[in-house]
Design a protein around this motif. Structure first.
Motif, mmCIF file in Angstrom:
data_model
loop_
_atom_site.group_PDB
_atom_site.id
_atom_site.type_symbol
_atom_site.label_atom_id
_atom_site.label_comp_id
_atom_site.label_asym_id
_atom_site.label_seq_id
_atom_site.Cartn_x
_atom_site.Cartn_y
_atom_site.Cartn_z
ATOM 1 N N PRO A 124 -10.073 13.668 -4.227
ATOM 2 C CA PRO A 124 -9.148 12.995 -5.144
ATOM 3 C C PRO A 124 -8.884 13.835 -6.390
ATOM 4 N N HIS A 125 -7.646 13.827 -6.851
ATOM 5 C CA HIS A 125 -7.298 14.603 -8.044
ATOM 6 C C HIS A 125 -6.023 14.041 -8.644
ATOM 7 N N LEU A 126 -5.846 14.222 -9.926
ATOM 8 C CA LEU A 126 -4.616 13.820 -10.607
ATOM 9 C C LEU A 126 -4.044 14.959 -11.441
ATOM 10 N N CYS A 127 -4.869 15.585 -12.278
ATOM 11 C CA CYS A 127 -4.335 16.653 -13.138
ATOM 12 C C CYS A 127 -4.247 17.975 -12.394
ATOM 13 N N HIS A 128 -4.771 18.041 -11.194
ATOM 14 C CA HIS A 128 -4.718 19.305 -10.441
ATOM 15 C C HIS A 128 -3.425 19.410 -9.653
ATOM 16 N N ASN A 129 -2.826 20.577 -9.729
ATOM 17 C CA ASN A 129 -1.652 20.914 -8.930
ATOM 18 C C ASN A 129 -1.796 22.405 -8.649
ATOM 19 N N HIS B 193 -6.925 22.523 -14.925
ATOM 20 C CA HIS B 193 -6.959 21.976 -16.272
ATOM 21 C C HIS B 193 -8.245 21.204 -16.542
ATOM 22 N N GLY B 194 -8.732 20.504 -15.536
ATOM 23 C CA GLY B 194 -10.032 19.826 -15.654
ATOM 24 C C GLY B 194 -10.047 18.679 -16.633
ATOM 25 N N SER B 195 -8.951 17.954 -16.783
ATOM 26 C CA SER B 195 -8.935 16.905 -17.807
ATOM 27 C C SER B 195 -9.137 15.497 -17.263
ATOM 28 N N CYS B 196 -8.683 15.193 -16.053
ATOM 29 C CA CYS B 196 -8.760 13.798 -15.603
ATOM 30 C C CYS B 196 -10.145 13.438 -15.068
ATOM 31 N N ARG B 197 -10.858 14.389 -14.542
ATOM 32 C CA ARG B 197 -12.225 14.244 -14.007
ATOM 33 C C ARG B 197 -12.305 13.405 -12.725
ATOM 34 N N VAL B 198 -11.165 13.053 -12.189
ATOM 35 C CA VAL B 198 -11.164 12.239 -10.962
ATOM 36 C C VAL B 198 -11.725 13.023 -9.777
ATOM 37 N N CYS B 199 -11.681 14.350 -9.872
ATOM 38 C CA CYS B 199 -12.150 15.188 -8.758
ATOM 39 C C CYS B 199 -13.656 15.428 -8.830
ATOM 40 N N VAL B 200 -14.345 14.613 -9.594
ATOM 41 C CA VAL B 200 -15.792 14.801 -9.762
ATOM 42 C C VAL B 200 -16.525 14.855 -8.408
ATOM 43 N N ALA C 295 -14.313 19.395 -9.331
ATOM 44 C CA ALA C 295 -14.086 20.318 -8.211
ATOM 45 C C ALA C 295 -12.943 21.288 -8.480
ATOM 46 N N CYS C 296 -12.012 20.897 -9.353
ATOM 47 C CA CYS C 296 -10.849 21.758 -9.588
ATOM 48 C C CYS C 296 -11.160 22.915 -10.513
ATOM 49 N N THR C 297 -12.299 22.852 -11.197
ATOM 50 C CA THR C 297 -12.657 23.967 -12.087
ATOM 51 C C THR C 297 -13.951 24.659 -11.667
HETATM 52 FE FE1 FES Z 1 -8.278 16.405 -12.862
HETATM 53 FE FE2 FES Z 1 -9.961 17.986 -11.475
HETATM 54 S S1 FES Z 1 -8.158 17.001 -10.780
HETATM 55 S S2 FES Z 1 -10.213 17.242 -13.487
#
Ligand code: FES
Length: 235
Positions: A32-37, A43-50, A60-62
């Protein structure tokens, strides 16, 4: 021989420089991710990809992929963390899904369904935020902004315009528009800009359209986001 790490028991190949998210998406494994594209720098801001790595929760995106990592992206503990993050995102803004034109094709809503989030749990902030309808072709509803900065990155890195920025800190953080009046209609923004097509929620929407797709036929009505993928892939 390619390098691999383990994600929920599955071997995921990766190349040096890839993040856990990069490698997972390349292997068609959904995190799952929101701020990742993938078109923009992480960017690592939403943290949904924890995800959990050895008892530590990282995004996971960073987080860089590395040989032998054992990554948990699906345990109930991780899903519970994601639900809590999503619940905070929902109560920080004003997300009225049944009335939103993006409903059924919204990544925030789809990820909430995917993680099993059924209620906001926390007390709503009910922030007072404006709607900017000054642009002839695009409307911005700041109530639905989750500060993912995808429009900021797209305008800056793809469109070369810097129409958007984040102002303030912490709870005061908010999206602002670089124009003499602060209104979108007074900026260099155009409906064809990349920034007009990257919002994972219904914060940036085209004018003159709305509720075009019947309930039951919208993007995430039939299958979850883990199968359908991001909104941007279907634009
Ligand atoms: Fe938003 Fe990783 S998708 S912090």
């Amino acid at each position: 021989m390619s390098k691999t790490f383990t994600l929920d028991g599955r071997e995921i190949p990766f190349e040096t420089g890839q993040t856990i998210m990069d490698a997972a998406l390349a292997a068609a494994v959904y995190i799952p991710h929101l701020c990742h594209n993938p078109e923009f720098a992480p960017h690592g801001s939403c943290r949904v990809c924890v995800v959990d790595i050895g008892g530590r929760q990282v995004s996971a995106c960073t987080a860089a992929a590395s040989e032998g990592l054992v990554v948990d992206s699906s345990s109930e503990a991780i899903q519970a963390t994601r639900r809590a993050i999503l619940q905070m995102l929902f109560v920080e803004g004003n997300h009225v899904c049944p009335a939103c034109e993006k409903s059924g094709a919204c990544q925030l809503q789809a990820v909430a369904y995917y993680t099993g989030m059924l209620a906001p749990h926390f007390t709503h902030f009910f922030p007072r935020r404006p709607v900017d309808a000054s642009h002839p072709d695009v409307i911005i509803d700041f109530n639905r902004c989750i500060l993912c900065e995808l429009c900021v990155r797209a305008s800056r890195d793809h469109d070369g315009k810097r129409v958007f920025a984040i102002s303030g800190r912490g709870l005061e953080s908010h999206l602002v528009i670089d124009s003499p009046s602060g209104l979108l209609g007074d900026s260099s923004f155009a409906a064809g800009d990349k920034a007009a097509h990257v919002c994972p929620t219904g914060a940036i929407l085209p004018k003159g359209r709305g509720y075009e797709t019947p309930i039951g036929e919208r993007l995430y009505d039939r299958e979850p986001i883990s199968i359908v993928g991001d909104v941007r892939a279907h634009e």
